[in-house]
Design a protein around this motif. Structure first.
Motif, PDB file in Angstrom:
ATOM      1  N   TYR A  25      -1.791   3.774   1.302  1.00  0.00           N
ATOM      2  CA  TYR A  25      -1.880   2.450   0.687  1.00  0.00           C
ATOM      3  C   TYR A  25      -2.666   2.463  -0.623  1.00  0.00           C
ATOM      4  N   GLY A  26      -3.383   3.576  -0.902  1.00  0.00           N
ATOM      5  CA  GLY A  26      -4.160   3.660  -2.120  1.00  0.00           C
ATOM      6  C   GLY A  26      -5.462   2.889  -2.054  1.00  0.00           C
ATOM      7  N   SER A  91       0.593  -4.617   6.711  1.00  0.00           N
ATOM      8  CA  SER A  91       1.151  -5.100   5.442  1.00  0.00           C
ATOM      9  C   SER A  91       0.791  -6.562   5.198  1.00  0.00           C
ATOM     10  N   SER A  96      -0.235  -6.521  -0.488  1.00  0.00           N
ATOM     11  CA  SER A  96      -0.007  -5.944  -1.814  1.00  0.00           C
ATOM     12  C   SER A  96       1.398  -5.383  -1.875  1.00  0.00           C
ATOM     13  N   GLU A  97       1.920  -5.240  -3.101  1.00  0.00           N
ATOM     14  CA  GLU A  97       3.252  -4.669  -3.258  1.00  0.00           C
ATOM     15  C   GLU A  97       3.282  -3.239  -2.734  1.00  0.00           C
ATOM     16  N   THR A  98       2.187  -2.510  -2.973  1.00  0.00           N
ATOM     17  CA  THR A  98       2.119  -1.132  -2.485  1.00  0.00           C
ATOM     18  C   THR A  98       2.195  -1.090  -0.967  1.00  0.00           C
ATOM     19  N   ALA A  99       1.487  -2.008  -0.308  1.00  0.00           N
ATOM     20  CA  ALA A  99       1.492  -2.036   1.159  1.00  0.00           C
ATOM     21  C   ALA A  99       2.886  -2.286   1.693  1.00  0.00           C
ATOM     22  N   GLU A 101       5.830  -1.600   0.163  1.00  0.00           N
ATOM     23  CA  GLU A 101       6.664  -0.415  -0.085  1.00  0.00           C
ATOM     24  C   GLU A 101       6.307   0.719   0.874  1.00  0.00           C
ATOM     25  N   VAL A 102       5.007   0.937   1.066  1.00  0.00           N
ATOM     26  CA  VAL A 102       4.566   2.012   1.963  1.00  0.00           C
ATOM     27  C   VAL A 102       4.996   1.714   3.391  1.00  0.00           C
ATOM     28  N   ASN A 103       4.893   0.449   3.803  1.00  0.00           N
ATOM     29  CA  ASN A 103       5.272   0.105   5.172  1.00  0.00           C
ATOM     30  C   ASN A 103       6.747   0.358   5.453  1.00  0.00           C
ATOM     31  N   ARG A 105       8.509   2.762   4.144  1.00  0.00           N
ATOM     32  CA  ARG A 105       8.590   4.211   4.366  1.00  0.00           C
ATOM     33  C   ARG A 105       8.085   4.584   5.757  1.00  0.00           C
TER      34      ARG A 105
END
Length: 290
Positions: A25-26, A91, A96-99, A101-103, A105
């Motif tokens: 998630y960064g 998520s 967040s947008e990153t969360a 996208e990562v979820n 995956r």
């Protein structure tokens, strides 16, 4: 590192560890855990649980190192393990947008891992046994790795047939291949108990070795199979036909091993069907057929 490599089996569940999720998630692990604690009512025990000391030691021993977070020397506190539902909930907590996208995956990775585990359940049971024995007797790491490599190599061994699993919708070739491989393994006899047999099944039984007998028990109301058998036997090694009326499920007997097949062999791969090797003697079933 592929997401699948970050999914672990703990307490019989597929989970991901907080520090691995934080990297994806960064964010810092501390930040992720703070958000979870602030929304703890969203994470019941089947969504997230805290690892015990023993579970942490076992997890670390798989990699021969502690799980480090951002170079700070490893976790100072017990790690959180998140199930698939728990990861999905993250998520909405991180927002967040990153969360998001990562979820996506991660959810795909969980699905792929679940399918892989179902197809190779017996291999992973052996892996768990090897790992448990290793922890008890404190084997040297090199010996431990050697045993794991030996077991994992059997995943690609064509002679190592799965003893249980599922065929999913569309896996027609996979189902056909498994049944064909079982037929080829027979040394003395093949007995199929299936109320819905057709010429496709007869062709599959023809893959047996020379000298291996083949017998089909099926419902006599299927008049077509009587004709198919006569035509088949006029050209190929004989398949014996026996009638039965008191069997509901399907069974395939290879020598002295009984396999339960959840659907007719001719239809495998068209719908979700389970299969498993049974421990009963073939005589237990054959003696009850009428």
């Amino acid at each position: 590192m592929p997401v699948e490599n970050l999914i672990h089996i703990i307490r019989g569940q597929q989970v991901m560890i907080d520090s691995d999720l934080a990297r994806l998630y960064g964010v810092e692990t501390k930040r992720l855990k703070e958000q979870v604690k602030r929304n703890i009512n969203r994470f019941p025990s089947d969504f997230m649980f805290e690892l015990t000391k023993e579970e942490t030691v076992s997890l670390r021993s798989q990699f021969a190192t502690s799980n480090q977070d951002g170079g700070r020397g490893g976790n100072r506190y017990s790690a959180f393990a998140f199930t698939e539902n728990g990861v999905a909930m993250l998520s909405s907590v991180l927002k967040s947008e990153t969360a998001i996208e990562v979820n996506i995956r991660i959810m795909r990775a969980f699905t792929a891992m679940r399918s892989f585990l179902m197809s190779n359940a017996h291999i992973f049971q052996r892996l768990e046994t090897v790992e448990h024995n290793y922890l008890l007797v404190n084997h040297h790491l090199s010996e431990h790795d050697r045993k794991f490599e030996e077991i994992l190599s059997r995943l690609d061994d064509k002679e190592s047939e799965p003893i249980e699993g599922f065929f999913y919708e569309g896996q027609i070739f996979d189902a056909y291949t498994l049944i064909s491989d079982l037929v080829r393994k027979a040394d003395t006899r093949i007995i199929l108990i299936d109320n819905y047999v057709d010429d496709r099944v007869l062709k599959t039984l023809d893959k047996r070795k020379d000298g291996v007998s083949a017998t089909v028990f099926t419902n006599p109301r299927n008049s077509q199979i009587n004709l198919d058998i006569r035509r088949h036997n006029a050209q190929y090694p004989e398949i014996n036909l026996r009638h039965c009326t008191n069997v509901h499920d399907r069974f395939l007997i290879i020598d002295d091993t009984v396999y339960f097949i959840g659907g007719s062999i001719k239809d495998l791969g068209k719908k979700i069907v389970a299969f498993s090797q049974m421990h009963q003697s073939p005589d237990d079933i054959l003696s009850k057929i009428r």
